[in-house]
Design an enzyme around this catalytic site. Structure first.
Site, PDB file in Angstrom:
ATOM      1  N   ARG A  42      10.922  -2.282  -8.226  1.00  0.00           N
ATOM      2  CA  ARG A  42      11.901  -2.531  -9.277  1.00  0.00           C
ATOM      3  C   ARG A  42      13.198  -3.093  -8.739  1.00  0.00           C
ATOM      4  O   ARG A  42      13.572  -2.815  -7.606  1.00  0.00           O
ATOM      5  CB  ARG A  42      12.285  -1.207  -9.928  1.00  0.00           C
ATOM      6  CG  ARG A  42      11.396  -0.755 -11.010  1.00  0.00           C
ATOM      7  CD  ARG A  42      12.055   0.429 -11.673  1.00  0.00           C
ATOM      8  NE  ARG A  42      11.182   0.951 -12.699  1.00  0.00           N
ATOM      9  CZ  ARG A  42      11.476   2.027 -13.415  1.00  0.00           C
ATOM     10  NH1 ARG A  42      12.607   2.676 -13.195  1.00  0.00           N
ATOM     11  NH2 ARG A  42      10.644   2.448 -14.337  1.00  0.00           N
ATOM     12  N   GLU A  63       2.037  -2.869 -11.379  1.00  0.00           N
ATOM     13  CA  GLU A  63       1.491  -2.537 -12.703  1.00  0.00           C
ATOM     14  C   GLU A  63      -0.021  -2.381 -12.656  1.00  0.00           C
ATOM     15  O   GLU A  63      -0.585  -1.518 -13.322  1.00  0.00           O
ATOM     16  CB  GLU A  63       1.902  -3.590 -13.737  1.00  0.00           C
ATOM     17  CG  GLU A  63       3.376  -3.561 -14.095  1.00  0.00           C
ATOM     18  CD  GLU A  63       3.852  -2.190 -14.597  1.00  0.00           C
ATOM     19  OE1 GLU A  63       3.055  -1.450 -15.187  1.00  0.00           O
ATOM     20  OE2 GLU A  63       5.029  -1.863 -14.368  1.00  0.00           O
ATOM     21  N   TYR A 144      -1.217  -4.716 -21.916  1.00  0.00           N
ATOM     22  CA  TYR A 144      -0.104  -3.942 -21.353  1.00  0.00           C
ATOM     23  C   TYR A 144       0.496  -4.656 -20.140  1.00  0.00           C
ATOM     24  O   TYR A 144       1.720  -4.840 -20.046  1.00  0.00           O
ATOM     25  CB  TYR A 144      -0.567  -2.526 -20.948  1.00  0.00           C
ATOM     26  CG  TYR A 144       0.489  -1.872 -20.108  1.00  0.00           C
ATOM     27  CD1 TYR A 144       1.642  -1.356 -20.694  1.00  0.00           C
ATOM     28  CD2 TYR A 144       0.395  -1.838 -18.708  1.00  0.00           C
ATOM     29  CE1 TYR A 144       2.665  -0.817 -19.934  1.00  0.00           C
ATOM     30  CE2 TYR A 144       1.408  -1.308 -17.940  1.00  0.00           C
ATOM     31  CZ  TYR A 144       2.540  -0.798 -18.556  1.00  0.00           C
ATOM     32  OH  TYR A 144       3.555  -0.289 -17.788  1.00  0.00           O
ATOM     33  N   ASP A 162       1.786   1.385 -23.105  1.00  0.00           N
ATOM     34  CA  ASP A 162       0.656   2.073 -22.483  1.00  0.00           C
ATOM     35  C   ASP A 162       0.556   3.488 -23.063  1.00  0.00           C
ATOM     36  O   ASP A 162       1.223   3.814 -24.053  1.00  0.00           O
ATOM     37  CB  ASP A 162       0.811   2.092 -20.955  1.00  0.00           C
ATOM     38  CG  ASP A 162       2.001   2.938 -20.518  1.00  0.00           C
ATOM     39  OD1 ASP A 162       2.775   3.394 -21.386  1.00  0.00           O
ATOM     40  OD2 ASP A 162       2.153   3.158 -19.303  1.00  0.00           O
ATOM     41  N   CYS A 224      16.882  14.856 -24.056  1.00  0.00           N
ATOM     42  CA  CYS A 224      16.298  13.558 -24.415  1.00  0.00           C
ATOM     43  C   CYS A 224      17.344  12.646 -25.066  1.00  0.00           C
ATOM     44  O   CYS A 224      17.982  13.035 -26.049  1.00  0.00           O
ATOM     45  CB  CYS A 224      15.121  13.756 -25.363  1.00  0.00           C
ATOM     46  SG  CYS A 224      14.413  12.192 -25.891  1.00  0.00           S
TER      47      CYS A 224
END
Ligand code: SF4
Length: 360
Positions: A42, A63, A144, A162, A224
């Site tokens: 990343r 991925e 995906y 996904d 969250c």
């Protein structure tokens, strides 16, 4: 920061949910800017805006590896692959057998074969397709992966949905309908929410939310960042989502696998290039069938000592193999070679590794 929704996507979707979740992308991206996981494939939050461009090869490779496995497990393989083959061109030029051996233990070996095909196709084209639709044309690239690579590597306004994203949105939507219909609704909702200016970070933020907060068994709703939009939480039992149809029991196949020693070497064979574990090294084995162990081949009709059994679960069936040690076969089938047991273990698919471990 103002979030610009992708209007092209928004027009495609039934906008009822998109409107209800209008503030969610900004809240999620704000959380991601502070809590993003650092992963070797990343770039960090905000880096694209500073001109950092992710390497599509690394994004795609990660991925593919991450399908059906965990981040820590995939990370070791990612490191090995990118050291050995640092570019898509390098991977395209690799020997098939080297790539299959390096993939051993990651499972789903058709993916390794498609990995090579895809690397060779991209190398032949001279560049990666940049759009979701273009990426879908590559071998082994499903919806995906195409969405993820388009968004993460190229900043295209694509959605990457996904199982983790399905779970998060099943909870957000308190999705109680038929799971196939709900999956469609979830995909449409996510597509409509993708921010046109930060699609890659949105995809990564959803991945991180599913991996670290909205986890399968114990969603941590208290911390969250999107709890105010969550209907599952409002109902009080978010962990009951997603509500999927019960899985059918997998059929069971049986077979024998043979351990043939020559001092510290063991007999292995290259499996046919197509079919299950195609192109991988394997131990000699019977066919694998439902209903009972198939007959042995003539060469294996010798004294053989049963040392137990191994079980392995594939996508579509469970396999139970009796493990037999054959001390001195009168002859060997064609294609058998002997390799150091210590060295070859790492190149064997997991089911054969289990059998070899039993015999070691
Ligand atoms: Fe998941 Fe809870 Fe967040 Fe809803 S509030 S998305 S259930 S972690």
């Amino acid at each position: 920061m103002a979030i610009v929704p992708c209007m092209a996507n928004r027009e495609k979707a039934d906008s009822a949910e998109a409107l209800r979740f209008a503030g969610l992308p900004a809240a999620l991206l704000d959380w991601y800017a502070r809590h993003a996981r650092t992963l070797p494939w990343r770039i960090g939050p905000g880096e694209r805006a500073r001109g950092v461009v992710p390497d599509p090869y690394r994004v795609w490779l990660a991925e593919i590896m991450l399908q059906q496995t965990t981040v820590p497990h995939a990370a070791a393989y990612f490191d090995k692959f990118t050291r050995t083959w640092p570019s898509v061109e390098a991977l395209a030029g690799a020997e098939d057998s080297d790539v299959m051996a390096a993939w051993a233990g990651l499972g789903y070996y058709a993916r390794a074969r498609n990995l090579l095909k895809c690397a060779r196709e991209v190398t032949a084209r001279g560049e990666w397709p940049r759009t979701e639709a273009g990426l879908r044309e590559l071998p082994g690239v499903g919806p995906y992966t195409a969405g993820a690579v388009a968004a993460l590597a190229f900043g295209e306004p694509a959605a990457a949905v996904d199982g983790n994203v399905d779970r998060v949105f099943a909870r957000l939507l308190a999705a109680k309908g038929d799971w196939k219909d709900e999956k469609r609704r979830i995909a449409e909702t996510v597509r409509a929410l993708v921010p046109a200016d930060r699609p890659g970070e949105f995809a990564e933020a959803l991945m991180d939310l599913g991996a670290t907060v909205c986890t399968p068994k114990r969603p941590n709703c208290l911390i969250c960042p999107v709890h105010e939009w969550c209907m599952g939480r409002a109902e009080g039992v978010p962990e009951q989502y997603p509500i999927k149809p019960a899985k059918k029991a997998k059929p069971v196949r049986f077979g024998e696998v043979y351990i043939i020693w020559r001092e510290d070497e063991v007999a292995v064979e290259r499996r046919p290039s197509s079919g299950l574990l195609g192109g991988m090294l394997g131990l000699p084995t019977t066919d694998w069938r439902e209903g009972g162990v198939p007959d042995r081949a003539d060469w294996a009709m010798v004294d053989a000592t049963s040392i137990g059994g191994v079980k392995h679960v594939f996508t579509h069936f469970e396999l139970r193999l009796d493990v037999l040690v054959i001390e001195s076969p009168s002859e060997l089938p064609t294609g058998i070679e002997f390799q150091s047991a210590g060295d070859v273990a790492a190149a064997l698919p997991t089911v054969f590794r289990k059998a070899l471990k039993l015999a070691s």
